[in-house]
Design a protein around this motif. Structure first.
Motif, short mmCIF file in Angstrom:
data_model
loop_
_atom_site.label_atom_id
_atom_site.label_comp_id
_atom_site.label_asym_id
_atom_site.label_seq_id
_atom_site.Cartn_x
_atom_site.Cartn_y
_atom_site.Cartn_z
N VAL A 151 65.44 8.91 -45.65
CA VAL A 151 65.17 8.39 -44.31
C VAL A 151 64.40 9.41 -43.49
O VAL A 151 63.51 9.07 -42.71
CB VAL A 151 66.49 7.98 -43.61
N ASN A 152 64.75 10.68 -43.66
CA ASN A 152 64.04 11.73 -42.92
C ASN A 152 62.54 11.68 -43.20
O ASN A 152 61.72 11.80 -42.28
CB ASN A 152 64.57 13.12 -43.33
N ARG A 153 62.19 11.49 -44.47
CA ARG A 153 60.77 11.44 -44.83
C ARG A 153 60.12 10.18 -44.31
O ARG A 153 58.97 10.19 -43.85
CB ARG A 153 60.62 11.51 -46.35
N MET A 154 60.83 9.06 -44.39
CA MET A 154 60.28 7.79 -43.91
C MET A 154 59.99 7.86 -42.41
O MET A 154 59.00 7.32 -41.93
CB MET A 154 61.25 6.65 -44.23
N ALA A 156 59.07 10.39 -40.86
CA ALA A 156 57.95 11.31 -40.63
C ALA A 156 56.59 10.68 -40.89
O ALA A 156 55.56 11.23 -40.48
CB ALA A 156 58.11 12.55 -41.50
N PHE A 157 56.56 9.52 -41.58
CA PHE A 157 55.29 8.87 -41.84
C PHE A 157 54.65 8.46 -40.52
O PHE A 157 55.32 7.94 -39.60
CB PHE A 157 55.46 7.65 -42.74
N GLU A 158 53.34 8.66 -40.41
CA GLU A 158 52.64 8.44 -39.15
C GLU A 158 52.79 6.99 -38.65
O GLU A 158 52.88 6.75 -37.46
CB GLU A 158 51.16 8.80 -39.31
N SER A 159 52.79 6.02 -39.59
CA SER A 159 52.87 4.62 -39.18
C SER A 159 54.17 4.32 -38.45
O SER A 159 54.21 3.46 -37.57
CB SER A 159 52.74 3.72 -40.41
N VAL A 160 55.25 5.02 -38.81
CA VAL A 160 56.55 4.84 -38.15
C VAL A 160 56.67 5.78 -36.96
O VAL A 160 57.11 5.40 -35.88
CB VAL A 160 57.70 5.09 -39.15
#
Length: 417
Positions: A151-154, A156-160
């Motif tokens: 979840v931490n990585r998700m 960090a995605f720019e779209s989110v």
């Protein structure tokens, strides 16, 4: 880009300006040069047609097939029920099963113009992710797939991240979209031997998720290739105009309207668009794009003809050019112009000219039509309109009426019975 690939597909993509980034240039190039590669692009079924904004990805699949590989068109019959939150400020409206099915049928007809869906080794295939998403067991999916995601990585995605930074709501339903898209890549690898996902640069995070999921779950190596998100020379999003989206379905936008969109390309975009949206040799695209003065208009006609031929066929392109010539050069009407057919019941004792402009798609509302008239931008049969209250009766509409907004947008109105 200075990378020099050995494979025909990647060479064409780089030379023509299709590539924004790749997860592994060397690995993908070796796979493409070493044999036939199956690659996919996903399209959610949110409308009855795709629009010009999707055409860059469609052309990438076409080049993939032309260079000896196998294109997979993935329709998001399942993910459309969730909605891709990438770089959106709000949640997409959710569609029902029947509407999604109708949209998929409409979109398939567009792809038939660009891809060969034959049974050969490079024959394109269209699949629907509802085939595997609709029957998922939620607990089993969490255990077998969800455990591979951070979840931490998700977050960090720019779209989110861009959505959260603006303090805009992101539902749990939408947050699941990136997991489902990653799972699509894994399923396509298992079912169809797919090794490459192609998408716009806004899909980078989703593509990387799929590659990592496949590596962790099945120990296989997959690749991702993204295209740039295009804007026109004046900064507008590709495919968006004052009149709305430029649809690829001929029932939603006439071949003439499609042709005219490309004919109106800004001078600075001609060479770039020829490389991306036609199959002319790159040297010829560069030559046409470098023309100046009145000669650049001939290049725009070539662009419009080439792109329209790919989608609607050579006859439709020739008819559109003939109509444009009649409208602009000869002051005529042109049979291929968008036409509003009115019944006598609709006209009654008369119909307001502002209503005709709205019905013809030349204005979004009566208010916009009245403003167009007030600013001197509307014409009726090539004569400037000055009275927004003008009414046209059945006798006047018994012969074709030509409507014009600005200098380049035209339509016809006629009494149908």
């Amino acid at each position: 880009m200075t990378y020099h690939p050995k494979s025909d597909f990647l060479a064409a993509m780089i030379e023509r300006g299709f590539v924004a980034d790749c997860t592994d240039f060397d690995g993908l190039d070796a796979a493409l040069a070493g044999g036939r590669v199956a690659a996919y692009i996903g399209f959610d079924a949110t409308a009855k047609s795709l629009h010009v904004g999707s055409l860059i990805q469609i052309m990438m699949l076409r080049w993939l097939q032309r260079t000896g590989h196998r294109p997979i068109v993935l329709m998001g019959g399942g993910t459309t029920k969730v909605g891709d939150p990438s770089f959106r400020a709000d949640e997409r409206p959710l569609l029902g099963e029947a509407e999604i099915a109708a949209n998929i049928a409409g979109i398939r007809s567009v792809f038939a113009s660009y891809l060969d869906f034959g049974a050969g080794p490079t024959g394109a295939v269209m699949v629907n992710n509802a085939d595997w998403l609709d029957g998922l067991n939620y607990l089993a999916f969490l255990r077998d797939v969800g455990r591979h995601f951070s979840v931490n990585r998700m977050l960090a995605f720019e779209s989110v991240k861009s959505r959260l930074d603006r303090e805009q709501s992101l539902s749990f339903l939408e947050f699941n979209y990136m997991i489902l898209q990653a799972y699509d890549f894994l399923e396509l690898a298992r079912r169809h031997g797919c090794r490459l996902q192609i998408g716009g640069s806004d899909q980078w995070g989703n593509i990387v998720n799929g590659i990592e999921l496949a590596r962790r779950a099945d120990g296989i190596e997959l690749f991702g290739l993204t295209s740039p998100l295009l804007t026109t020379a004046d900064g507008r999003k590709m495919g968006k105009t004052a009149a709305g989206a430029v649809w690829l379905d001929g029932t939603m936008l006439t071949p003439y309207g499609f042709w005219q969109f490309w004919r109106n390309t800004a001078d600075a975009d001609v060479g770039r668009f020829l490389k991306l949206y036609t199959e002319l040799p790159v040297a010829e695209c560069a030559r046409l794009g470098a023309l100046g003065g009145a000669e650049i208009n001939a290049a725009k006609v070539r662009l419009a003809n080439e792109v329209t031929t790919l989608l609607h066929g050579a006859e439709a392109a020739a008819a559109a050019e003939a109509t444009a010539r009649a409208v602009f050069a000869e002051g005529g009407v042109g049979e291929a112009l968008p036409t509003v057919a009115l019944s006598r019941a609709e006209v009654g004792g008369g119909i307001a000219v502002v209503q005709l402009f709205v019905r013809a798609g030349l204005a979004k509302s009566g208010k916009e039509a009245r403003r167009l008239i007030a600013e001197g931008g509307a014409r009726l049969d090539d004569a400037e309109l000055s009275d927004p209250g003008m009414m046209l009766d059945a006798g006047r509409l018994a012969r074709t009426v030509k409507l014009t907004a600005g200098r380049k947008r035209h339509a016809l109105a006629v009494l149908a019975d």
